[in-house]
Design an enzyme around this catalytic site. Structure first.
Site, mmCIF file in Angstrom:
data_model
loop_
_atom_site.group_PDB
_atom_site.id
_atom_site.type_symbol
_atom_site.label_atom_id
_atom_site.label_comp_id
_atom_site.label_asym_id
_atom_site.label_seq_id
_atom_site.Cartn_x
_atom_site.Cartn_y
_atom_site.Cartn_z
ATOM 1 N N ASP A 28 52.178 53.942 46.386
ATOM 2 C CA ASP A 28 51.912 52.528 46.662
ATOM 3 C C ASP A 28 53.229 51.787 46.910
ATOM 4 O OD1 ASP A 28 50.328 50.291 47.124
ATOM 5 O OD2 ASP A 28 50.153 49.773 45.002
ATOM 6 N N VAL A 35 49.032 37.661 38.434
ATOM 7 C CA VAL A 35 48.052 38.724 38.622
ATOM 8 C C VAL A 35 48.629 39.718 39.613
ATOM 9 C CG1 VAL A 35 45.731 39.286 39.420
ATOM 10 C CG2 VAL A 35 46.121 37.170 38.178
ATOM 11 N N GLY A 36 48.604 40.988 39.242
ATOM 12 C CA GLY A 36 49.058 42.050 40.127
ATOM 13 C C GLY A 36 47.866 42.897 40.514
ATOM 14 N N GLY A 37 48.126 43.937 41.288
ATOM 15 C CA GLY A 37 47.061 44.849 41.648
ATOM 16 C C GLY A 37 46.447 45.451 40.391
ATOM 17 N N GLY A 92 45.207 44.156 37.699
ATOM 18 C CA GLY A 92 45.260 43.531 36.387
ATOM 19 C C GLY A 92 46.187 42.333 36.288
ATOM 20 N N LYS A 93 46.214 41.760 35.074
ATOM 21 C CA LYS A 93 47.037 40.591 34.780
ATOM 22 C C LYS A 93 48.402 41.027 34.263
ATOM 23 C CE LYS A 93 43.079 37.712 33.609
ATOM 24 N NZ LYS A 93 42.392 36.969 32.552
ATOM 25 N N VAL A 94 49.420 40.161 34.500
ATOM 26 C CA VAL A 94 50.786 40.457 34.092
ATOM 27 C C VAL A 94 51.253 39.399 33.095
ATOM 28 C CG1 VAL A 94 53.153 40.859 34.875
ATOM 29 C CG2 VAL A 94 51.224 41.479 36.365
#
Length: 184
Positions: A130, A32-34, A36-38
Site C-alpha cells: 500500500d 481517520v486513516g484507512g 480506522g481511527k488515529v
C-alpha cells in the site's frame, strides 16, 4: 495473530496503548486513516524516556489487515512514531516543499522500501502492498519514513525471484508488483 519471533520484541501491550490514548478518548483523536481511527499518545521507550506516537485503532470488522502491532482482546492496532510534519500527501499540491526537498523525500522513501525488500540480518522481507503519499511520513527534518504496514506481508529472502500474487488490496491506483532478482 502469531507474530514472527523476530518482531515479538516490538509488541506493545493493549494496556499501555489504552493508557497512552486515555482509552482511545476524543482528547487524543487526531484523524481517520484507512481502516480506522488515529490517536496521539506517549509511550515509554526502552530507556524509559517518553516517545510521542500515532496509534491507529483498526476497525474490528476489517479483514483486510494482515499485520498488526498489538492484537489483544480482538483489537488490531498499529503504532508509529509520531512525525511532526505528517504525511507527504498533504504537501504534494502545495508550494511548501522545494524541488530539492521533494527529491530528498523521494530518495528517502525509496531507501526505506529497499531496506524492507532486502533485509540484512533477517530471513524475511516485507512487502508493503500500500505504497502511497499518505503512507510516507515526514519528520521534523523532512526525512521520509515509510509507514502503515497493516496490509504488508512477509516473504522469504532465500529465493532468486519473488512473486506476490494475492487479492487486490490497498488503495485503488497503487497496485505494485515487486519482482527482484537476488544479487549473487
Amino acid at each position: 495473530m502469531a507474530l514472527v519471533k523476530e518482531f515479538e520484541h516490538l509488541k506493545i501491550s493493549l494496556d499501555m496503548i489504552k493508557l497512552a490514548t486515555n482509552s482511545f478518548g476524543s482528547d487524543h483523536f487526531i484523524g481517520v486513516g484507512g481502516f480506522g481511527k488515529v490517536y496521539k499518545g506517549e509511550i515509554p521507550e526502552r530507556d524509559g524516556r517518553p516517545i510521542t506516537v500515532a496509534i491507529k485503532q483498526l476497525d474490528r470488522n476489517t479483514d483486510k489487515v494482515d499485520m498488526s502491532f498489538s492484537d489483544e482482546a480482538d483489537e488490531k492496532i498499529l503504532v508509529y512514531k509520531y512525525e511532526l510534519n505528517g504525511s507527504l500527501e498533504k504537501y504534494l499540491n502545495s508550494n511548501t516543499l522545494t524541488c530539492v526537498q521533494r527529491l530528498k523525500i523521494c530518495v528517502g522513501a525509496a531507501r526505506g522500501l529497499e531496506y524492507l525488500l532486502n533485509p540484512l540480518e533477517t530471513q524475511q522481507r516485507v512487502l508493503h502492498r500500500d505504497v502511497k503519499s499518505a503512507n510516507v511520513l515526514l519528520d521534523q527534518f523532512w526525512e521520509a519514513k515509510v509507514s502503515d504496514f497493516g496490509l504488508s506481508r512477509l516473504g522469504p529472502t532465500n529465493q532468486e525471484f519473488l512473486f506476490l500474487v494475492s487479492n487486490v488490496v490497498g488503495t485503488p491506483g497503487t497496485v505494485i508488483l515487486f519482482m527482484r532478482k537476488q544479487e549473487s
